[in-house]
Scaffold this active site. Structure first.
Site, PDB file in Angstrom:
ATOM      1  N   SER A   1       0.834  -1.199   0.000  1.00  0.00           N
ATOM      2  CA  SER A   1       0.000   0.000   0.000  1.00  0.00           C
ATOM      3  C   SER A   1       0.873   1.256   0.000  1.00  0.00           C
ATOM      4  O   SER A   1       1.602   1.503  -0.938  1.00  0.00           O
ATOM      5  CB  SER A   1      -0.979  -0.033   1.176  1.00  0.00           C
ATOM      6  OG  SER A   1      -2.074   0.830   0.933  1.00  0.00           O
TER       7      SER A   1
ATOM      8  N   LYS B   1     -21.891  16.621  10.529  1.00  0.00           N
ATOM      9  CA  LYS B   1     -20.822  16.939  11.480  1.00  0.00           C
ATOM     10  C   LYS B   1     -20.311  15.698  12.201  1.00  0.00           C
ATOM     11  O   LYS B   1     -19.135  15.628  12.571  1.00  0.00           O
ATOM     12  CB  LYS B   1     -21.312  17.988  12.498  1.00  0.00           C
ATOM     13  CG  LYS B   1     -20.253  18.449  13.489  1.00  0.00           C
ATOM     14  CD  LYS B   1     -19.057  19.053  12.771  1.00  0.00           C
ATOM     15  CE  LYS B   1     -17.991  19.505  13.777  1.00  0.00           C
ATOM     16  NZ  LYS B   1     -16.765  19.946  13.092  1.00  0.00           N
TER      17      LYS B   1
END
Length: 337
Positions: free
Chosen positions: A149, A201
């Site tokens: 990765s 949020k």
């Protein structure tokens, strides 16, 4: 924070205090108290030094750099209970020192990492490209047991990539994770009260399920970072988009598979990579060196504590308990966070 976490935090604080007392006593009274105390006060602030690995011509040198561990910026802090791992600022500083040191003619980058943060990986990649393009220093990569990765992301711009047959690499992709313990909390009568300024949020909140809109927003972000990853491999390896995406589905590969896919060049250990650099860039007499950093007093305490408590399973679990899952973020990371 539940009772177990408070207990773990208390235990960690107690052990840290005990370690400081033990190390002060040991250091101060091992010989002469006065001279040792003066030494403690005169320890330098952390700085950088150089270590020669193979003697040679110091006017043309090969620098060996290492990325060992998860690629993340911890602001130079290391876990009290864990071994000293990857230091992002130190690594970025090494790249800058190479950029301004005209005696460095090539770099061997050792990568032994499952990857890490999207931002940190991009910072390394951009700095490597800057050094290559502005001062013409080539990079050869020596992959260790794992370069997956983000570990592959930072290797992609290298002129050559060497690995072992047993190296685990690939895992090309992006991941973002969080833990949802809302139903578990409900089972035990725990109620979460959230006051927010907008509907998104508390996106990826661990106390509720994600909505379709939220998942779509995050997927768009993930996809964009994935396309950047693919573009970097295309450029670095001279591959087409279709060639990259044929193996850029998160799969891991061993060394043979990586070479066959065009993601690596040759088999070889560190010494083989150094030999290849010498031959390819006419550096037969070059000195081989690496950077290190000196320790200040606080670093000494940290190192002593690690040697006293680090390495056992229990201490690693406490360290992880105190540091993991601060907030979900995008990662170029293979395996468990």
């Amino acid at each position: 924070m539940n009772a177990k976490r408070w207990i773990a935090l208390g235990a960690a604080t107690l052990l840290f205090g005990m370690s400081i007392i033990i190390n002060i006593a040991s250091f101060a009274f091992s010989n002469d108290w006065t001279s040792n105390f003066e030494k403690m006060l005169s320890l330098p602030e952390s700085g950088y030094a150089e270590t020669v690995l193979e003697a040679g011509d110091s006017s043309q040198r090969i620098a060996v750099l290492a990325v060992d561990g998860v690629i993340q910026n911890t602001d130079g802090a290391t876990s009290l209970f864990g071994a000293v791992g990857y230091n992002h600022q130190f690594f970025m500083d090494q790249l800058e020192m190479i950029k301004v040191d005209d005696s460095i003619k090539a770099v061997v980058l050792q990568v032994n990492s499952p990857g890490g943060g999207v931002v940190e990986s991009a910072q390394i990649y951009n700095k490597i490209k800057e050094v290559q393009e502005e001062v013409g220093v080539p990079f050869y990569v020596s992959m260790g047991s794992m370069a997956a990765s983000g570990g592959y992301y930072i290797a992609a711009p290298a002129e050559k990539i060497f690995l072992n047959k047993e190296t685990l690499t690939g895992s090309i992709g992006v991941i973002m994770e969080s833990v949802n313990y809302g139903k578990l909390a409900e089972k035990y009568g725990v109620d979460f009260v959230t006051i927010k300024t907008g509907p998104y949020k508390d996106i990826m909140s661990p106390t509720r399920d994600m909505t379709k809109d939220e998942r779509a927003m995050l997927q768009e972000m993930i996809d964009e970072s994935y396309e950047s990853f693919v573009d970097i491999i295309e450029e670095g390896r001279g591959m087409t988009e279709s060639e990259v995406k044929a193996v850029a589905d998160g799969r891991i590969m061993n060394g043979r598979q990586a070479i066959e896919a065009g993601l690596a060049d040759e088999y070889g250990y560190l010494e083989d990579v150094i030999t290849a650099v010498r031959e390819d860039f006419d550096l037969a007499d070059a000195e081989v060196m690496e950077y290190d950093y000196t320790q200040n007093l606080s670093s000494l305490f940290s190192m002593k504590t690690q040697s006293l408590f680090g390495g056992d399973v229990e201490s690693q679990l406490i360290g992880r308990l105190l540091s993991d899952y601060n907030a979900p973020r995008m990662m170029y990371l293979y395996g468990e966070k």
